[in-house]
Design an enzyme around this catalytic site. Structure first.
Site, PDB file in Angstrom:
ATOM      1  N   ARG A  84       0.808  -1.389   0.079  1.00 37.88           N
ATOM      2  CA  ARG A  84       0.012  -0.257   0.101  1.00 37.88           C
ATOM      3  C   ARG A  84       0.873   1.373  -0.214  1.00 37.88           C
ATOM      4  O   ARG A  84       1.957   1.253   0.727  1.00 37.88           O
ATOM      5  CB  ARG A  84      -1.032   0.331   1.084  1.00 37.88           C
ATOM      6  CG  ARG A  84      -1.445   1.259   1.486  1.00 37.88           C
ATOM      7  CD  ARG A  84      -2.712   0.876   2.819  1.00 37.88           C
ATOM      8  NE  ARG A  84      -2.878   2.668   2.905  1.00 37.88           N
ATOM      9  CZ  ARG A  84      -3.367   3.071   3.968  1.00 37.88           C
ATOM     10  NH1 ARG A  84      -2.519   2.860   4.660  1.00 37.88           N
ATOM     11  NH2 ARG A  84      -4.238   4.116   3.722  1.00 37.88           N
ATOM     12  N   HIS A 129      -2.744  10.481   0.744  1.00 38.32           N
ATOM     13  CA  HIS A 129      -2.193  10.442   1.934  1.00 38.32           C
ATOM     14  C   HIS A 129      -1.730  11.855   2.657  1.00 38.32           C
ATOM     15  O   HIS A 129      -0.657  12.130   3.094  1.00 38.32           O
ATOM     16  CB  HIS A 129      -1.010   9.616   2.213  1.00 38.32           C
ATOM     17  CG  HIS A 129      -1.517   8.872   3.774  1.00 38.32           C
ATOM     18  ND1 HIS A 129      -1.161   7.225   4.173  1.00 38.32           N
ATOM     19  CD2 HIS A 129      -0.618   9.700   4.803  1.00 38.32           C
ATOM     20  CE1 HIS A 129      -0.260   7.593   4.940  1.00 38.32           C
ATOM     21  NE2 HIS A 129      -0.633   8.363   5.931  1.00 38.32           N
ATOM     22  N   GLU A 174      -7.462   8.159   6.040  1.00 42.90           N
ATOM     23  CA  GLU A 174      -7.669   9.125   7.380  1.00 42.90           C
ATOM     24  C   GLU A 174      -8.228  10.598   7.561  1.00 42.90           C
ATOM     25  O   GLU A 174      -7.400  11.387   7.804  1.00 42.90           O
ATOM     26  CB  GLU A 174      -6.605   9.134   8.222  1.00 42.90           C
ATOM     27  CG  GLU A 174      -5.881   7.468   8.835  1.00 42.90           C
ATOM     28  CD  GLU A 174      -4.455   7.568   9.873  1.00 42.90           C
ATOM     29  OE1 GLU A 174      -4.382   8.366   9.789  1.00 42.90           O
ATOM     30  OE2 GLU A 174      -4.427   6.798   9.729  1.00 42.90           O
ATOM     31  N   ASN A 316      -7.368   1.833   9.801  1.00 46.10           N
ATOM     32  CA  ASN A 316      -5.911   2.002  10.271  1.00 46.10           C
ATOM     33  C   ASN A 316      -6.124   2.333  11.685  1.00 46.10           C
ATOM     34  O   ASN A 316      -7.463   3.080  12.846  1.00 46.10           O
ATOM     35  CB  ASN A 316      -5.313   3.408   9.838  1.00 46.10           C
ATOM     36  CG  ASN A 316      -5.279   3.518   8.605  1.00 46.10           C
ATOM     37  OD1 ASN A 316      -5.037   2.238   7.822  1.00 46.10           O
ATOM     38  ND2 ASN A 316      -4.578   4.598   8.342  1.00 46.10           N
ATOM     39  N   TYR A 318      -4.105   1.798  15.868  1.00 44.81           N
ATOM     40  CA  TYR A 318      -3.153   1.590  16.249  1.00 44.81           C
ATOM     41  C   TYR A 318      -3.323   1.497  18.205  1.00 44.81           C
ATOM     42  O   TYR A 318      -2.853   1.001  18.569  1.00 44.81           O
ATOM     43  CB  TYR A 318      -2.309   2.944  16.691  1.00 44.81           C
ATOM     44  CG  TYR A 318      -1.893   2.903  14.977  1.00 44.81           C
ATOM     45  CD1 TYR A 318      -0.598   2.619  14.449  1.00 44.81           C
ATOM     46  CD2 TYR A 318      -2.320   3.836  14.163  1.00 44.81           C
ATOM     47  CE1 TYR A 318      -0.177   2.842  13.776  1.00 44.81           C
ATOM     48  CE2 TYR A 318      -1.890   3.447  12.871  1.00 44.81           C
ATOM     49  CZ  TYR A 318      -1.052   3.675  12.106  1.00 44.81           C
ATOM     50  OH  TYR A 318      -0.586   3.337  11.287  1.00 44.81           O
ATOM     51  N   GLU A 385      -3.689  -0.346   8.340  1.00 45.50           N
ATOM     52  CA  GLU A 385      -2.947   0.517   9.021  1.00 45.50           C
ATOM     53  C   GLU A 385      -2.358  -0.378  10.852  1.00 45.50           C
ATOM     54  O   GLU A 385      -3.866  -0.253  10.617  1.00 45.50           O
ATOM     55  CB  GLU A 385      -2.535   2.042   8.808  1.00 45.50           C
ATOM     56  CG  GLU A 385      -1.698   2.493   7.873  1.00 45.50           C
ATOM     57  CD  GLU A 385      -1.929   4.631   8.267  1.00 45.50           C
ATOM     58  OE1 GLU A 385      -1.545   4.471   9.017  1.00 45.50           O
ATOM     59  OE2 GLU A 385      -1.755   4.717   7.364  1.00 45.50           O
TER      60      GLU A 385
HETATM   61  C1  GBH Z   1      -1.410   7.028  10.627  1.00 51.99           C
HETATM   62  O1  GBH Z   1      -2.032   7.608  11.929  1.00 51.99           O
HETATM   63  C2  GBH Z   1      -0.940   7.432   9.393  1.00 51.99           C
HETATM   64  O2  GBH Z   1      -1.479   7.282   8.398  1.00 51.99           O
HETATM   65  C3  GBH Z   1      -0.081   7.289   9.225  1.00 51.99           C
HETATM   66  O3  GBH Z   1       0.628   8.763   8.669  1.00 51.99           O
HETATM   67  C4  GBH Z   1       1.340   7.795  10.673  1.00 51.99           C
HETATM   68  O4  GBH Z   1       2.811   7.439  10.220  1.00 51.99           O
HETATM   69  C5  GBH Z   1       0.981   6.410  11.222  1.00 51.99           C
HETATM   70  O5  GBH Z   1      -0.212   6.941  11.752  1.00 51.99           O
HETATM   71  C6  GBH Z   1       1.794   6.689  12.925  1.00 51.99           C
HETATM   72  O6  GBH Z   1       1.545   8.014  13.853  1.00 51.99           O
HETATM   73  O7  GBH Z   1       0.023  13.363  18.533  1.00 51.99           O
HETATM   74  O8  GBH Z   1      -2.114  13.632  20.339  1.00 51.99           O
HETATM   75  O9  GBH Z   1      -1.534  15.415  18.121  1.00 51.99           O
HETATM   76  C7  GBH Z   1      -2.118   7.587  13.232  1.00 51.99           C
HETATM   77  C8  GBH Z   1      -3.527   8.100  13.744  1.00 51.99           C
HETATM   78  C9  GBH Z   1      -4.457  10.049  15.114  1.00 51.99           C
HETATM   79  C10 GBH Z   1      -1.789   9.332  15.143  1.00 51.99           C
HETATM   80  C11 GBH Z   1      -3.469  11.161  15.473  1.00 51.99           C
HETATM   81  C12 GBH Z   1      -1.177  10.773  15.305  1.00 51.99           C
HETATM   82  C13 GBH Z   1      -1.791  12.370  16.635  1.00 51.99           C
HETATM   83  C14 GBH Z   1      -2.429  12.416  18.090  1.00 51.99           C
HETATM   84  N1  GBH Z   1      -2.544   9.700  14.391  1.00 51.99           N
HETATM   85  N2  GBH Z   1      -2.028  11.264  16.313  1.00 51.99           N
HETATM   86  S1  GBH Z   1      -1.623  14.126  18.678  1.00 51.99           S
END
Ligand code: GBH
Length: 478
Positions: A84, A129, A174, A316, A318, A385
């Protein structure tokens, strides 16, 4: 009485697809060469280096633009079924608009796609993206409803040039980050802060743009090109902080504000934004002195137009947060958090990662997958992801542990709850430019040496672990 045992199956279904993911700005580099135009991340990192942890940028990043053969070799070595990646809009259309197509951009992605296919790897292509062409941002970017036309023009060029070989399209990665972080809290490019207003303008236009391109594909290309098209959203699982009715409701509301807002209009059988979101934003807007809701309204035609615009569900995932209910916030500047009337926190018992927003909570993954099935029905889900962040390191046992636990949680969703998960992409293929965290926090299965002009790639311990899972199609569960 009877005890219920989990099935504890450890095999992935026969047709399950494994892959890994990246995004153009995070890996490509070559930011201003061979005809590429400026985008909002070029602008943001150059103008505000202080907003990036190590004051870095994606000017060179992993230099994937120049290392295409090597990268495909490394992907082949991983045994992935699919890769991807995202297309840089301003590499294809330097001015953002379709009147000037950059032949080198077309050449680059053609080479990448051809090389993947000749190595038996299926390309999964994200159209957007986060890297909006700067020219479009001058005129409001995703807060301008004309972007629906601009995005359609761009998508048409992608289908015309790559659709003969690309059978897996993702319109947006996202939207929450583009909208809430880009125009709401302003922590991501373009860095504007009009929370509770501009973020809602943005999501309205992202959803319309997505639907426009879904219909374009469906009406004009699908019959001949025979591909699938969808969108990727990210869910943070919301766990009630206590079992009080208020907190249980707040957790559900939290999920509807941070996830359902983006997904209901597409997947819910009624379409449109979630009822509770419409009610809470409208009530709060009234209190603040607005004569209309800050959340724009879709017409009935638009609701129908957007509803059902998917061939699969891109997810996605996490992490998880605890959510509790709060009393109405005092009146002041609007915000989505004030609209939602929630507060989020982490349990101190959850293992940390290198990223402040990210704790390890594997069961949240099972719950989010179950929630999607319960709310939207039995849709094919592709996890586009999932991965772990640490600091620079090759013997990354914690990442291995993360994958083991989260893939176990995914198998639980498949076997214990019959959720139709069809594929899984590890984030990320390479250590890369991690947005505001620069090169400090690493997600890669391959290590990248960013002080070396060659950007040398080295497999981490987790690469061997993941590769083995792909090879055996099963997991040694915990
Ligand atoms: C993904 O987002 C992205 O699609 C990708 O590009 C990225 O590299 C990967 O995650 C890892 O971060 O710091 O409290 O402001 C994941 C979802 C949601 C991650 C909001 C970071 C920031 C919150 N994200 N977030 S904050």
């Amino acid at each position: 009485w009877r005890q219920v045992f989990a099935i504890n199956e450890n095999k992935f279904p026969d047709d399950f697809l494994f892959g890994t993911a990246t995004a153009s700005y995070q890996v490509e580099g070559a930011w201003n060469t061979n005809g590429k135009g400026e985008n909002i991340w070029d602008r943001y990192t150059h103008q505000y280096p202080d907003k990036i942890l190590d004051k870095s940028n994606g000017d060179v990043a992993c230099d994937s633009y120049n290392k295409l053969e090597e990268d495909v070799r490394l992907l082949k070595n991983m045994n992935v079924d699919f890769y991807r990646f995202s297309v840089s809009w301003s590499r294809i259309l330097p001015k953002g608009f379709a009147y000037q197509v950059n032949a080198d951009g077309i050449r680059y992605y053609n080479n990448l796609i051809d090389l993947l296919i000749s190595n038996g790897i299926t390309p999964m292509v994200t159209m957007f993206h986060w890297d909006t062409p700067q020219n479009l941002e001058y005129f409001g970017g995703f807060t301008n409803s004309l972007i629906v036309n601009w995005f359609e023009e761009y998508a048409r060029i992608l289908f015309d040039n790559f659709g003969d070989r690309v059978k897996f399209w993702i319109t947006f990665n996202e939207p929450k980050q583009t909208c809430a972080e880009g125009y709401g809290i302003g922590t991501k490019a373009p860095g504007y802060k009009l929370f509770g207003i501009a973020d809602y303008m943005c999501i309205h236009n992202v959803l319309k743009s997505h639907a426009r391109v879904y219909h374009l594909y469906n009406n004009t290309y699908k019959e001949t090109q025979q591909g699938k098209i969808g969108i990727t959203n990210d869910a943070v699982w919301s766990e009630p902080k206590t079992q009080s009715v208020e907190d249980v409701e707040a957790a559900e509301r939290g999920l509807l504000f941070t996830f359902g807002l983006y997904t209901d209009p597409i997947y819910h059988y009624n379409g449109d934004y979630p009822q509770v979101v419409k009610e809470f934003v409208s009530a709060r807007s009234k209190l603040e002195g607005f004569s209309y809701s800050r959340l724009p309204k879709f017409t009935p035609e638009e609701i129908t137009y957007i509803k059902g615009t998917y061939d699969f569900f891109g997810l996605n995932h996490y992490t998880t947060t605890l959510v509790n209910n709060v009393d109405p916030f005092p009146i002041g500047d609007p915000s989505q958090i004030k609209d939602a009337r929630i507060r989020t926190s982490f349990s101190p018992s959850w293992p940390k990662t290198a990223s402040s927003w990210f704790k390890v909570v594997p069961w949240g993954f099972t719950k989010v997958l179950k929630w999607i099935k319960n709310r939207y029905g039995d849709i094919d889900i592709y996890v586009t992801e999932n991965g772990y962040s640490d600091h620079e390191c090759l013997n990354d046992q914690e990442r291995i542990n993360y994958y083991k636990q989260y893939l176990s949680a995914l198998l639980d969703a498949i076997y214990d709850h019959k959720v139709n998960v069809k594929g899984y992409a590890a984030w990320s293929f390479l250590d890369n430019f991690e947005w505001n965290d620069g090169y400090v926090n690493r997600f890669g299965l391959y290590h990248v040496n960013f002080s070396d002009p060659q950007r040398t790639r080295t497999p981490k311990a987790s690469l061997y672990y993941f590769k083995n899972i792909i090879k055996n199609r099963k997991l040694i569960k915990l």
